[in-house]
Design a protein around this motif. Sequence first.
Motif, mmCIF file in Angstrom:
data_model
loop_
_atom_site.group_PDB
_atom_site.id
_atom_site.type_symbol
_atom_site.label_atom_id
_atom_site.label_comp_id
_atom_site.label_asym_id
_atom_site.label_seq_id
_atom_site.Cartn_x
_atom_site.Cartn_y
_atom_site.Cartn_z
ATOM 1 N N PRO A 160 -29.103 -24.410 16.007
ATOM 2 C CA PRO A 160 -28.210 -25.233 15.206
ATOM 3 C C PRO A 160 -27.734 -24.466 13.989
ATOM 4 C CG PRO A 160 -30.178 -26.441 15.822
ATOM 5 C CD PRO A 160 -30.417 -25.015 16.181
ATOM 6 N N LEU A 186 -28.080 -24.696 7.447
ATOM 7 C CA LEU A 186 -27.593 -25.513 6.352
ATOM 8 C C LEU A 186 -27.651 -24.713 5.064
ATOM 9 C CD1 LEU A 186 -29.375 -28.834 7.248
ATOM 10 C CD2 LEU A 186 -27.043 -28.141 7.766
ATOM 11 N N ALA A 197 -22.083 -32.890 10.880
ATOM 12 C CA ALA A 197 -23.462 -33.111 11.319
ATOM 13 C C ALA A 197 -23.480 -33.932 12.600
ATOM 14 C CB ALA A 197 -24.253 -33.822 10.220
ATOM 15 N N GLU A 226 -30.002 -33.248 10.475
ATOM 16 C CA GLU A 226 -29.109 -32.366 9.736
ATOM 17 C C GLU A 226 -28.672 -33.003 8.422
ATOM 18 O OE1 GLU A 226 -25.902 -30.638 11.926
ATOM 19 O OE2 GLU A 226 -26.993 -30.741 13.816
#
Length: 662
Positions: free
Chosen positions: A35, A38, A56, A61
């Motif tokens: 993923p 962030l 998201a 997330e």
Amino acid sequence: MAAHLFGRCCRRLLPLRSPAGPAPLPAPAPRSEGPRELIRGPAATERELRELIRGAGSPQELLRLGPALGGNLAALAIGRLARISSRQRLDTATIRGDPRFQQLLRAVDAQISQVWNTALVQLLRSLHALGLAADGQQVRSVEQEVLWRLRRLPLRQLAHLAEHLAGQGGDSPLLPEVLRKLELRWTELDGARSVVTLMAKVGHLSPALMERLEDKALELAEQFDAEELCRVALALALQQRRSVPLLRAVSYHLLQKPAQLPLPVLTDLLFAFSKLSFQQPQVLHRLAQELQPHLGSLSPAQVSRCARSFASLRWLSRPLAEAIAQYCLENTQDLSLTQLCGILVSFARLDFQPSSSQEFFSMVRERLQGREQELDVHLLTDVVWSLCVLQQPRATHLRQVLAPDFHSRLQGDSSPRAQSSRLKLLHINATARLETPGYQGPFLPPEALGGHGDRDRDRDKATPLQRGLREALPGALGGHDLVRYDVSTVYGWDIDAEVLLDSEHRALPPRDFSAPHLPHSEGTKPLPPGARRVAVPCPCPQGGRALSLSPGGPCPVPVPRVAVPSALSLSLSPGWLCPVPVPRVAMPCPCPCPQGGRAALGAAAVQLSGPGAAGPGLHGPQAPASGRIPAGRGAPLRVPGAEAGAAARGLPQGQGGQGPGQ
């Protein structure tokens, strides 16, 4: 807003004034096979955080962003959480119990004044979607902030807010204030979608707002598409608001749509018009014409609803009715007994006999055989009543509903449905006595044959026609004792006035002679030779009219005159309009037709007895192929000369009924 812009400017200008020179650009984050990473810390700008919130795809997330988010971004994150949980059908209890979600709520609560208006309205909707208690501290805090900002909210956001609060059950203390603001600012509405949505979702909560929305919808009706016109009609129907100007506008603009209407629009419009008893011939003709090709794709429940809607509007389209009858024959096993009974009752209300009537009624009797006990008392009464109207009763059906134990089940019930069923039992009883040779009983007991009508009606509630009749008859006949008013017959029909005439058309006192049509006759003398009774029935609640049936011309009694359609379907046998057993005859037009297709006739003189009463069972030509069916059953009773007058004025022949939008 100002504080937010000031903070952004400071973050952009301070690096430029640093003595060490311009700040180096941050190194790009390394790509990851998993993923997306962030971004955290001061390097994460507000724009980047917004993009992360928007992109998201899972609650995790969003929750990992919690420490880096301020009040406005936290509100956006909660809104995104609500959308993801709704789309993926996640357990909201798990989200509510996460400490990081509680951190988001604290960030919003601490900086609630910095949340933008759009995000604030979305936040309130999201808190409800995530299952937070309506009386909780977080929800109350957001509602209070929204209440303070109501004046500054754009009208579009007010409309969305009202729609949401109404969907929550309407018990929010914020909703009355929102409705009040909408009532004051309704002139700002300029979008057709907003008007239609408010009418459908919020109008029932505020009659004053609904009136203003109707005015706005009338102004914007030209901009509505077919679906929006349908939603307007549905909103009026569900709220029982019969706004005739708006319904006429909806009808007009529907007719201007050249494309074929979608099937859901056809069925919803038919339901709305029947619910409001609004009849527009051109629209109903189009609905029936466009609905017929789709009939095979409809479910049995939809077919039954369509049939009941057309019956409620008293609009007969013979091609569509034939298609419905054929649908019943081809899908017998798919139709439930209740749905089949609904279609049968609809055919009776429209006085429609299928071309394949033998096969259709054989199928109906086969489905009913041995299953009558499955129907409730009211539906069974409707079914037998319909068979009587369509001249298909069987002795077994009559015995079931005329048995003493069946009638006793309706006693003591004062609901409108029970009163209607008792009246229909009187019609069925009259059919059994007068139109069913060989039927030996049982019949209704004498105590059940009276009291269905109110003889002591308040004269203040009488119609102008009834008041004029009471004034005209005594003067024309020579006394009040020569007329009997407000008569409840054993046939289930109330009549306004009854007159007894001898062979020379001289009035006789009706109370001195026997009256078999009354539950309790006041006199005992037999009628003199050649004498006849003339009855003026009550105005039909379904809009029908009655004609003079005295042999040789119109009613000999000078009574007020009423306008009657040139081709009028009128039943003179027990079961529908007039339960009195008299023949169906065509009467000459008593005067010129000034309306070109309408005959001015004397108010309904129905012969109850005498030489002219030849008995029941005489039938005339068939009803029109399509169009409005006036109340009553039987063949159209045509007035000679009226059709010619209609043709001379270019009016349609053989189709009676009210004008558009009556």
